[in-house]
Design a protein around this motif. Structure first.
Motif, PDB file in Angstrom:
ATOM      1  N   LYS A  17       5.552  38.179  26.712  1.00 30.85           N
ATOM      2  CA  LYS A  17       4.179  38.671  26.596  1.00 30.85           C
ATOM      3  C   LYS A  17       3.875  39.687  27.687  1.00 30.85           C
ATOM      4  N   GLY A  18       4.927  40.145  28.383  1.00 30.05           N
ATOM      5  CA  GLY A  18       4.742  41.146  29.420  1.00 30.05           C
ATOM      6  C   GLY A  18       4.173  40.610  30.708  1.00 30.05           C
ATOM      7  N   LYS A  19       4.218  39.288  30.894  1.00 33.99           N
ATOM      8  CA  LYS A  19       3.678  38.671  32.105  1.00 33.99           C
ATOM      9  C   LYS A  19       4.822  37.994  32.856  1.00 33.99           C
ATOM     10  N   TYR A  20       5.271  38.645  33.903  1.00 31.97           N
ATOM     11  CA  TYR A  20       6.411  38.091  34.627  1.00 31.97           C
ATOM     12  C   TYR A  20       6.413  38.579  36.066  1.00 31.97           C
ATOM     13  N   GLN A  21       6.759  37.680  36.969  1.00 27.06           N
ATOM     14  CA  GLN A  21       7.057  37.996  38.353  1.00 27.06           C
ATOM     15  C   GLN A  21       8.046  36.936  38.819  1.00 27.06           C
ATOM     16  N   ARG A  22       8.490  37.008  40.046  1.00 25.91           N
ATOM     17  CA  ARG A  22       9.390  35.976  40.543  1.00 25.91           C
ATOM     18  C   ARG A  22       8.822  34.610  40.179  1.00 25.91           C
TER      19      ARG A  22
END
Length: 492
Positions: free
Chosen positions: A214-219
């Motif tokens: 969903k385009g929501k990502y970080q470490r």
């Protein structure tokens, strides 16, 4: 192809790949990273190069994506503009020690939130009583309720809180809730919890969601660790406690009999606007919805206390969305400014070198320094890493008090001399300094510190002091594990 030639070719490819990984690691990893963290990563990559580099690619970036950091900076500018209109509630600095003035200015420069006068605070050390106090305020809500927790769970302990939110929604009150995505989802019965929020009409969102499709990502191990409740802009709560049963509804914890011991503060006065600003910032970042004009009561419009014991308070948010470690800088500045005593409480005490130097230097300056930690641990790696610091601390003269099993002392606070204290969500560990989004409250006021002194005495009465002589008798196997765990703590 000849078998020997093929084997040699594979060996050569592996050798040069290994060499390339190590050379590139030496070039890129030390950049913008503390030497200890860089060394820990390099050690992992040199010992287990292919696994090490995969881990680094997965969790090696300790900052949020640039888009989120830019948004945090933009929000800080909005907050700073509004804070400039706070007028008379900005605390009178002329009565403060000069060094404390400098710390308050440092905090404001880093977070845009000023120190505000005219506040009152109450401490809650009883687990159920603090949740019930929050629920009671929600039951009186007339306009809006803002709830933000690292972990949210619907269970017998929190049932009144959820019922209060349901009643508030039924009265037409806007109720919004933020929960950390990974940490709340992994709790028992999480599906039921968020289905209940949907049923009662609470508007809720995940914090730091890990949803790559969903385009929501970080470490994935960057987490929002804050615990906040604000009602109508007139009252706020913050501290160490999550919205869940004190066993965390974990079969492992229940089997061991573990129960969490917390400390929460209830706040009234202009500082409530600063607490709410932290929630509104997180809501805006996660949803894109700006509530500053609709669900925010400016500090200048909040009724200020005229009591002789009114407190000066300053909210200090921190985390990977900022350019620096706001909480660590606050803690170090206060410890170095102390003149009589430093009393620390942290469940996961895994400090960096700067914090160790500040604490041991306080002892060398002749200050009384005490540290409260749990006798047992709920996280093996962290528990052993924490123990690895006991020898140096005891040698320096720090008095370490162990809170007894089966309780996990999860409170996060410390006091300086007899008039300054900090309480919030931040542990004194490298994770809280660099990887977690935290919120701390700095308080200037003898009455508040007196209340904290009572809490600290309760810890002493319940637990026992760990002496250097006792620690020297620890078996070598245990201290060996402590040292190994300490090495991993620097990886961030």
């Amino acid at each position: 192809m000849d078998g020997t030639l093929l084997a040699n070719l594979i060996w050569a490819i592996a050798f040069f790949a290994d060499l390339a990984i190590k050379v590139l690691a030496l070039i890129f990893i030390p950049r913008h990273r503390k030497p200890t963290a860089a060394m820990a990563w390099l050690l992992a990559i040199f010992l287990i190069p292919f696994v090490g580099i995969l881990l680094f690619l997965l969790i090696g970036n300790f900052r949020l994506p640039k888009k989120r950091r830019d948004e945090q900076a933009r929000i800080d500018s909005l907050i700073k503009g509004r804070a400039a209109n706070a007028g008379s509630v900005i605390a009178d600095e002329s009565t403060w020690p000069r060094w404390f003035q400098r710390i308050a200015q440092q905090n404001e420069d880093l977070t845009a939130l000023p120190a505000l006068g005219g506040n009152d605070a109450t401490l809650y050390g009883d687990y159920q009583a603090s949740i019930d106090a929050m629920a009671a305020e929600i039951e009186r809500a007339q306009k809006w309720v803002h709830v933000e927790f690292f972990i949210v769970s619907w269970d017998d302990t929190t049932r009144r809180f959820f019922s209060a939110m349901e009643q508030a929604v039924a009265r037409g009150v806007s109720v919004r809730l933020l929960a950390d995505h990974i940490s709340s989802r992994k709790m028992a019965h999480s599906k039921e919890t968020f289905a209940e929020l949907d049923r009662i009409g609470v508007k809720w969102e995940w914090m730091l969601p890990v949803m790559p499709f969903k385009g929501k990502y970080q470490r994935p191990d960057l987490r929002n660790h804050r615990k906040i409740v604000v009602v109508d802009g007139r009252v706020a709560f913050l501290g160490s406690q999550n919205l869940i049963d004190r066993t965390y509804n974990s079969e492992k914890n229940i089997k061991r009999g573990l129960k969490w011991q917390e400390l929460v503060t209830r706040l009234t006065g202009p500082v409530v606007a600063s607490v709410n600003a932290v929630f509104l910032s997180d809501w805006l970042i996660e949803t894109g919805e700006n509530l500053l004009d609709t669900e925010h009561l400016p500090a200048k419009d909040v009724v200020a206390s005229t009591s002789a014991d009114a407190l000066v308070c300053q909210v200090v948010p921190s985390g990977p969305g900022y350019q620096t470690e706001n909480n660590l800088r606050l803690f170090l500045s206060l410890i170095y400014g102390a003149t009589e005593k430093v009393i620390l409480t942290s469940p996961y005490f895994v400090p960096d070198e700067a914090m160790v130097y500040a604490i041991t230097t306080a002892c060398q300056r002749g200050l009384e320094v005490q540290l409260f930690v749990s006798e047992i641990g709920d996280q093996g790696l962290v528990y052993h890493a924490q123990r690895s610091y006991y020898d140096a601390l005891l040698e320096a003269g720090v008095k370490i008090f162990l809170y007894p099993a089966p309780y996990i002392l999860h409170s996060k606070h410390f006091s300086i001399d007899d008039d300054i204290a900090v309480i919030g969500s931040s542990n004194m560990d490298i994770r809280s300094f660099s990887l977690n989004m935290e919120v701390s409250l700095m308080v200037l006021g003898e009455s508040f510190v007196a209340g904290m002194r009572e809490v600290e005495q309760g810890y002493r009465d319940a637990g026992r002091q760990l002496t250097l002589e006792e620690w020297k008798r620890e078996p070598g196997k245990a201290t060996f594990l402590d040292g190994i765990a300490r090495l991993t703590s620097a990886v961030n």
